[in-house]
Scaffold this motif. Structure first.
Motif, PDB file in Angstrom:
ATOM      1  N   LYS A   2     -39.824  12.695 -37.007  1.00  0.00           N
ATOM      2  CA  LYS A   2     -38.645  11.823 -37.017  1.00  0.00           C
ATOM      3  C   LYS A   2     -38.959  10.494 -36.299  1.00  0.00           C
ATOM      4  CE  LYS A   2     -33.702  12.137 -36.116  1.00  0.00           C
ATOM      5  NZ  LYS A   2     -33.359  11.212 -35.059  1.00  0.00           N
ATOM      6  N   LYS A   3     -38.521   9.418 -36.928  1.00  0.00           N
ATOM      7  CA  LYS A   3     -38.794   8.110 -36.324  1.00  0.00           C
ATOM      8  C   LYS A   3     -37.836   7.849 -35.150  1.00  0.00           C
ATOM      9  CE  LYS A   3     -40.784   5.649 -40.111  1.00  0.00           C
ATOM     10  NZ  LYS A   3     -40.818   4.496 -40.945  1.00  0.00           N
ATOM     11  N   THR A   4     -38.322   7.053 -34.185  1.00  0.00           N
ATOM     12  CA  THR A   4     -37.439   6.608 -33.105  1.00  0.00           C
ATOM     13  C   THR A   4     -36.842   5.271 -33.526  1.00  0.00           C
ATOM     14  OG1 THR A   4     -38.782   7.706 -31.445  1.00  0.00           O
ATOM     15  CG2 THR A   4     -37.378   5.912 -30.675  1.00  0.00           C
ATOM     16  N   SER A  22     -37.839   0.233 -35.185  1.00  0.00           N
ATOM     17  CA  SER A  22     -38.212   1.581 -35.623  1.00  0.00           C
ATOM     18  C   SER A  22     -39.656   1.855 -35.192  1.00  0.00           C
ATOM     19  CB  SER A  22     -38.093   1.664 -37.149  1.00  0.00           C
ATOM     20  OG  SER A  22     -38.602   2.892 -37.602  1.00  0.00           O
ATOM     21  N   ASP A  23     -39.851   2.879 -34.409  1.00  0.00           N
ATOM     22  CA  ASP A  23     -41.176   3.221 -33.863  1.00  0.00           C
ATOM     23  C   ASP A  23     -41.907   1.990 -33.313  1.00  0.00           C
ATOM     24  OD1 ASP A  23     -40.980   5.912 -34.167  1.00  0.00           O
ATOM     25  OD2 ASP A  23     -42.088   6.006 -36.063  1.00  0.00           O
ATOM     26  N   GLN A  73     -29.260   7.531 -38.823  1.00  0.00           N
ATOM     27  CA  GLN A  73     -30.695   7.600 -38.502  1.00  0.00           C
ATOM     28  C   GLN A  73     -31.009   7.141 -37.076  1.00  0.00           C
ATOM     29  OE1 GLN A  73     -31.501   5.238 -42.270  1.00  0.00           O
ATOM     30  NE2 GLN A  73     -33.443   6.319 -42.033  1.00  0.00           N
ATOM     31  N   SER A  75     -31.593   6.746 -33.167  1.00  0.00           N
ATOM     32  CA  SER A  75     -31.955   7.656 -32.077  1.00  0.00           C
ATOM     33  C   SER A  75     -31.161   7.321 -30.816  1.00  0.00           C
ATOM     34  CB  SER A  75     -33.440   7.540 -31.734  1.00  0.00           C
ATOM     35  OG  SER A  75     -34.223   7.522 -32.893  1.00  0.00           O
ATOM     36  N   ALA A  76     -30.833   6.033 -30.644  1.00  0.00           N
ATOM     37  CA  ALA A  76     -30.103   5.604 -29.442  1.00  0.00           C
ATOM     38  C   ALA A  76     -29.539   4.203 -29.670  1.00  0.00           C
ATOM     39  CB  ALA A  76     -31.031   5.584 -28.231  1.00  0.00           C
ATOM     40  N   ILE A 105     -25.418  10.228 -29.718  1.00  0.00           N
ATOM     41  CA  ILE A 105     -26.781   9.794 -29.377  1.00  0.00           C
ATOM     42  C   ILE A 105     -26.758   9.073 -28.029  1.00  0.00           C
ATOM     43  CG2 ILE A 105     -27.810   9.650 -31.693  1.00  0.00           C
ATOM     44  CD1 ILE A 105     -26.985   6.732 -31.817  1.00  0.00           C
ATOM     45  N   TYR A 335     -36.227   0.106 -26.162  1.00  0.00           N
ATOM     46  CA  TYR A 335     -37.220   1.020 -26.742  1.00  0.00           C
ATOM     47  C   TYR A 335     -38.141   1.573 -25.640  1.00  0.00           C
ATOM     48  CZ  TYR A 335     -41.122   2.643 -29.624  1.00  0.00           C
ATOM     49  OH  TYR A 335     -42.098   3.406 -30.188  1.00  0.00           O
ATOM     50  N   TYR A 338     -36.178   4.052 -23.691  1.00  0.00           N
ATOM     51  CA  TYR A 338     -35.968   5.280 -24.474  1.00  0.00           C
ATOM     52  C   TYR A 338     -37.216   6.162 -24.372  1.00  0.00           C
ATOM     53  CZ  TYR A 338     -35.033   8.450 -28.325  1.00  0.00           C
ATOM     54  OH  TYR A 338     -34.833   9.585 -29.073  1.00  0.00           O
TER      55      TYR A 338
END
Ligand code: KG4
Length: 356
Positions: A2-4, A22-23, A73, A75-76, A105, A335, A338
């Protein structure tokens, strides 16, 4: 795997901005500026918070669409908690909390000043495939291709801050010098206002300075101990200088605008650079970055690049889009947090003032 995916919201002053990473790769960065303040010659806090309320939904929506990401989708949610205007911050903070709560989230709080510095680590897709460096795209006039290595010194210059920050890591930052009164951006804006230029005055002075003679006029430079700054004396000396000359010639400003802008800009840059040079020498650090709205100034950029060549500094200058307030930098800071598992509680209140 799963992508962050992080959505970030920035609403500390008069720009409503949202970005998606994203990532570790920036996918979108959308900003709505507020023209409503122009006629007042400065940001009116109450109008700013109302404009944020109008802008926040379309801005977040545009950032998600541009990133081709849905809220499911995420993550935070990262948000600017401070420092800034409380009413403005409340809009972004409340929106971030609502979205995080409804999707179950985590929330990640971001310090706006740290975010300005961490803008140097923003990566975009083209760079991710082209190099291992974190230098953001946008034709950066930098003499260094990579993001700064730790420790580095960052000259953080904006409308509300003028600081020299010793950056030891993504998390550990120490202010070693700061203004004791006005910020450099404030000096630009207030002097521009005195000359009858629109708000914000910094970009206007920058543009006019290109056609002027920087040696035409001399203005007071402060003598402040250590690495601290002061700009209020310069503003006063500029005001008195114009007042005296206008008595002799009512067209003095109009006839000398470009020279006034060039001379004023040079004085501000000299003040900023002198302390930075001293700090770099004392701390034996040659990795130098600049951040914040005033880092868009072409004279300051040129001066830093020139110093870089002469002193063998590695100079890091952000692309224009990451100099003034933007959510991309908040997203980058969020990021990092996180990844460190550093989340904030749902009852976190925004703050107007803070240290870095
Ligand atoms: O970091 P920033 O967007 O936000 C706040 O501090 O709120 O910085 C805004 C400041 C303003 O004072 C503006 O006049 C200044 O950055 N600024 C500039 C230039 N572009 C923006 N100052 C000098 N030259 C510029 N090109």
């Amino acid at each position: 795997m799963k992508k962050t995916i992080i959505l970030a919201i920035e609403s500390s002053c008069d720009d409503t901005s949202a970005a998606v990473i994203s990532d570790g790769i920036l996918l979108s960065n959308v900003t709505a500026s507020q023209g409503v303040h122009e006629e007042f010659g400065g940001v009116v806090p109450e109008l700013a918070s109302r404009a944020h309320q109008l802008n926040i939904v379309p801005v977040v929506d545009a950032a998600l669409k541009r990133a081709e990401v849905s809220t499911d989708q995420l993550s935070a949610i990262a948000f600017t908690r401070g420092p800034g205007l409380l009413g403005s911050l409340l809009v972004g903070t409340s929106f971030a909390k609502g979205l995080a709560l409804s999707h179950n989230i985590p929330l990640v709080e971001v310090n706006h000043l740290q975010a300005h510095i961490l803008a140097h680590f923003i990566k975009t897709n083209s760079e991710a495939s082209n190099s291992s460096s974190g230098r953001p795209i946008g034709g950066t006039p930098s003499n260094s291709e990579a993001s700064p290595s730790f420790p580095f010194l960052c000259l953080l210059v904006s409308g509300g801050n003028s600081q020299i920050v010793l950056v030891k890591s993504h998390r550990e930052m120490e202010i070693i010098g700061q203004t004791i009164d006005d910020a450099a951006g404030e000096a630009f804006d207030k002097c521009a206002k005195i000359m009858g230029l629109p708000y914000p005055g910094g970009p206007w002075i920058d543009r006019l300075a290109k056609e002027g003679n920087a040696e035409a006029f001399q203005f007071a430079k402060p003598n402040i101990p250590g690495y601290n700054y002061s700009f209020s004396g310069l503003k006063t000396s500029f005001l008195y200088f114009l007042r005296d000359n206008l008595k002799e010639n009512p067209n003095f400003i109009e006839e000398n605008k470009a020279d006034l802008c060039a001379s004023l800009q040079k004085t501000i840059i000299d003040i900023l650079i002198n302390k930075l040079k001293r700090a770099a020498k004392d701390l034996k650090i040659n990795e130098i970055a600049v951040a914040g709205g005033v880092s868009a100034n072409s004279g300051l950029r040129d001066a830093l690049l020139d110093l870089g060549r002469r002193h063998r500094w590695k100079v890091h200058i952000p692309p224009f889009s990451y100099t003034t307030d933007n959510a991309a930098m908040v997203c980058q800071a969020g990021y990092f947090k996180y990844l460190d598992g550093e989340f904030c509680p749902m009852d976190a209140a925004p703050y107007a003032k803070t240290k870095i």
